[in-house]
Design an enzyme around this catalytic site. Structure first.
Site, PDB file in Angstrom:
ATOM      1  N   SER A  12       0.813  -1.208   0.000  1.00 57.20           N
ATOM      2  CA  SER A  12       0.000   0.000   0.000  1.00 57.20           C
ATOM      3  C   SER A  12       0.858   1.275   0.000  1.00 57.20           C
ATOM      4  CB  SER A  12      -0.952  -0.045   1.204  1.00 57.20           C
ATOM      5  OG  SER A  12      -1.946   0.939   1.117  1.00 57.20           O
TER       6      SER A  12
ATOM      7  N   ASP B 110       9.805   5.700 -10.142  1.00 51.63           N
ATOM      8  CA  ASP B 110       9.325   6.349 -11.370  1.00 51.63           C
ATOM      9  C   ASP B 110      10.125   7.603 -11.707  1.00 51.63           C
ATOM     10  OD1 ASP B 110       7.468   4.391 -11.613  1.00 51.63           O
ATOM     11  OD2 ASP B 110       5.702   5.662 -11.323  1.00 51.63           O
TER      12      ASP B 110
ATOM     13  N   LYS C 273      -0.557  -4.231  -3.358  1.00 53.45           N
ATOM     14  CA  LYS C 273      -1.879  -3.726  -2.950  1.00 53.45           C
ATOM     15  C   LYS C 273      -2.057  -2.325  -3.524  1.00 53.45           C
ATOM     16  CE  LYS C 273      -4.775  -2.599   1.057  1.00 53.45           C
ATOM     17  NZ  LYS C 273      -4.885  -1.143   0.848  1.00 53.45           N
TER      18      LYS C 273
END
Length: 548
Positions: A290, A301, A315
Site C-alpha cells: 500500500s 518512477d 496492494k
C-alpha cells in the site's frame, strides 16, 4: 448447514441487484433485497431448531458479504473501533508495554522507551499475573489487552512474576497517551550512510522521516537507506509527505480512480523537499504494501532512488472509513491508486473471480510497460519490482518453532539475569560458549515439528500406497526418513547463525529496547549490506538509475 447456504444466496442476490444500470431499478433492487434479508432472518430466528445468536449470525452475514468483494472492505463493530483507531493513529491510552502469550502465560516482550512501563520498573520477561486484581489466567487474550489499556490519566496496578523473585511484585502505573512511532529507529550505519526504518504510515510519519533525515545529514550522511520492509502501509497522504522529502514541490506522487468522480484525485507534493540530490536506497520485501509501495514506486518512477530487495506485496487499492449506526464503521475500498507513470501495482484481480470464488493474479500477458524519467522500463500489475533483487534469508522451520514456543525469549531472559553487565548493541556477539549453553539448555525440551521435507515425504508415501508402489520403494522411503531424523538432531548447529542472531536481538533488547534489537541485526542483514555497497559505488548507483 442452513447458515452456510443462507448467506451466499443473499450475497449473490445483492450482487445481481447492483448490476442494474438505471438508478430507479437499482434502488428498488436494494430495497427488495434488504426486505428479503430482514424477513428471512426473522423466520430463521423464530424457527431454527437451535437457539441462534442474532449478533453472531448477522456478523457472519456481513463478513461473508464484504468478503466477496476484497479482504480490505471490512465492518468494524462498536467494540472494535478503539483498536481500529489505534492501528490508524498509532495512539492509545496505556503504559507502553507490549505483551505476548507464551506457553499460556502473558509475558512482557517489549517496553516502549520513555513511557510509564519503563519509568515504573516493568521489565522485559516479566509475567503479568493480574491487572487491577483480575487474574489474567481467567481472561482471553483480547480481554486482558483491553484491561491494560484505558482512559489517559487513570491508574492501573499490575501483579507480576519476575525471574529470580520468589514472591509476586505489584507495580502501579498511570495510563498516558502512547504514541507508537512510525520511525522506530534511525541512525548512522557508517561515517556517511544513514538508515531510517519506517514501520507505519500513521499521522506524522512524514514529519518523523523528515526530522530523522535532517538530523542524520547534520551527522554527515551522504547517502540514506529508507527501510520499508514489512511495512503494511497506512495513510495515503503520509506517503505523499514522505515522497516530498526527496522530490521537488509540485510533483505528482499518486492518483486515484474510482467508480464515482469524487474519488478521482491527484496528489502532488506541497512543500519544499529536504534533499533532492542525496543518494537513496529503498528496501522492500513481500510485506511492503500500500503506502509503502506508493513511496517506493514514486521514487522509482522519478529515478530518485534505487529500490532493493524482493518484489512488494501488490496492494493498489484505497480504503476510506464511513460511520455507521450504533457507533460502528465501514472500511470500504473506493478506488485504485496509480504511481506517477500511471502504474497500478494491484496483483490480485478481485473483480474477476473464478467460478469457485478464488482470486487470480493479473496475468503477465496483459501487464503494461511504462517508462521512468530516465527511460527505464517498469511494469504494472505485480507490485513494485526492485531494481536490484536481494533474496531474503528464509527463517528455517526450527527458528520459527523456537520463537513461537518462547524458547529464544526465555533463554535470553535467564542469560541477562545471569550476565547483567550492559552490552554494546553494535559489537555484542554471543560467544560459542554462550551458544553451547543454549544448546545444553534446550536438551529435554519439546520443540518437535514437521519440516517441509517431512510433509512431502508423507505425501509421497501416501501416493505410493495408493498406486501400489509402496512395497517396492518402502526401504528407500525409510532410509530418507531416517536420514532426516538424524539431520534434525544437529539442527541447532546447522542453523546456528539464524538462532544466534535472534538470541542476540533478544539479549540486547533487555538493555537497549527496540532500538538495540534493530542495531543487533545489521551485521546479519544482506539487504542493508547491499544497499551500503550501492550507495558507496557512485557508478553502480547511476548505472542502475540510467543517470548520465
Amino acid at each position: 448447514m442452513r447458515k452456510k447456504v443462507l448467506f451466499p444466496f443473499i450475497v449473490i442476490a445483492c450482487i445481481v441487484a447492483l448490476s442494474f444500470t438505471k438508478p430507479a431499478d437499482r434502488y428498488f433492487e436494494i430495497a427488495k433485497n434488504l426486505d428479503i434479508f430482514a424477513t428471512l432472518f426473522k423466520e430463521v430466528n423464530a424457527l431454527y431448531v437451535d437457539e441462534v445468536n442474532p449478533n453472531k449470525l448477522i456478523r457472519t452475514g456481513i463478513d461473508a458479504m464484504l468478503g466477496s468483494l476484497d479482504p480490505y472492505t471490512n465492518y468494524i463493530a462498536e467494540d472494535e473501533v478503539e483498536d481500529y483507531r489505534t492501528v490508524n493513529t498509532g495512539q492509545y491510552g496505556g503504559i507502553g508495554a507490549i505483551t505476548r502469550e507464551i506457553g499460556g502465560k502473558t509475558i512482557v516482550t517489549m517496553i516502549m522507551d520513555g513511557y510509564g512501563a519503563q519509568k515504573g520498573g516493568l521489565k522485559i520477561g516479566d509475567e503479568v499475573l493480574e491487572i487491577d486484581g483480575v487474574q489474567l489466567s481467567k481472561l482471553s487474550r483480547e480481554e486482558s489487552g483491553q484491561l491494560m489499556k484505558g482512559q489517559v490519566g487513570t491508574p492501573v496496578t499490575l501483579t507480576i512474576k519476575r525471574y529470580g523473585s520468589e514472591q509476586p511484585i505489584k507495580l502501579q502505573f498511570k495510563r498516558e497517551k502512547i504514541k507508537v512511532h512510525n520511525v522506530p529507529y534511525s541512525g548512522m550505519l557508517s561515517n556517511d550512510i544513514a538508515y531510517i526504518q519506517l514501520s507505519d504510515f500513521t499521522p506524522d510519519a512524514g514529519k518523523e522521516v523528515r526530522n530523522s533525515l535532517i538530523a542524520l545529514k547534520e551527522k554527515g550522511a551522504k547517502g540514506v537507506i529508507l527501510d520499508l520492509r514489512g511495512n503494511p502501509g497506512g495513510l495515503l497522504i503520509e506517503a505523499v509527505n514522505i515522497s516530498n522529502i526527496f522530490i521537488p514541490k509540485g510533483k505528482l506522487v499518486v492518483s486515484t480512480k474510482g467508480k464515482i468522480p469524487e474519488n478521482n484525485l491527484s496528489y502532488e507534493t506541497l512543500n519544499a523537499p529536504v534533499d533532492t540530490e542525496i543518494p537513496v536506497a529503498v528496501l522492500i520485501n513481500r510485506g511492503s504494501a500500500s503506502a509503502s509501495e506508493i513511496v517506493a514506486g514514486t521514487l522509482q518512477d522519478y529515478d530518485r532512488g534505487v529500490v532493493l530487495g524482493e518484489r512488494s506485496y501488490g496492494k493498489g487499492l484505497v480504503q476510506v472509513s464511513r460511520p455507521l449506526s450504533y457507533n460502528s464503521q465501514l472500511k470500504v475500498t473506493t478506488a485504485k491508486y496509480y504511481t506517477p507513470t500511471g502504474r497500478c501495482i494491484q496483483v490480485l484481480d478481485y473483480a474477476h473471480r473464478r467460478d469457485d470464488g478464488s482470486v487470480a493474479s493479473i496475468p503477465d500477458s496483459i501487464k503494461r510497460s511504462f517508462k521512468t524519467s530516465t527511460g527505464r522500463t517498469v511494469y504494472d500489475g505485480g507490485g513494485i519490482e526492485p531494481d536490484i533483487k536481494v533474496e531474503a534469508v528464509e527463517a528455517s522451520a526450527l527458528t520459527q518453532v523456537l520463537f513461537e514456543k518462547g524458547f529464544l525469549f526465555d533463554f535470553a531472559t535467564q542469560y541477562v539475569y545471569k550476565n547483567p553487565e550492559v552490552v554494546d548493541p553494535k559489537t555484542f556477539s554471543l560467544s560459542d560458549e554462550g551458544y553451547q549453553q543454549f544448546v545444553t539448555w534446550m536438551k529435554g525440551k519439546d520443540y518437535s515439528y514437521k519440516s517441509y521435507l517431512e510433509h512431502e515425504l508423507e505425501e509421497l508415501t501416501g501416493e505410493a500406497k495408493k498406486e501400489k508402489y509402496y512395497g517396492e520403494i518402502k526401504n528407500q522411503l525409510e532410509q530418507v526418513k531416517t536420514r532426516i531424523a538424524e539431520n534434525k538432531k544437529n539442527e541447532l548447529m546447522l542453523y546456528k547463525n539464524q538462532v544466534k542472531m535472534l538470541l542476540e536481538e533478544e539479549i540486547i533488547a533487555r538493555f537497549h529496547l527496540e532500538k538495540g534489537s534493530v542495531e543487533a541485526g545489521f551485521k546479519y542483514d544482506n539487504e542493508v549490506k547491499k544497499a551500503i555497497e550501492v550507495l558507496h559505488d557512485t557508478q553502480q548507483y547511476k548505472k542502475v538509475l540510467n543517470i548520465q
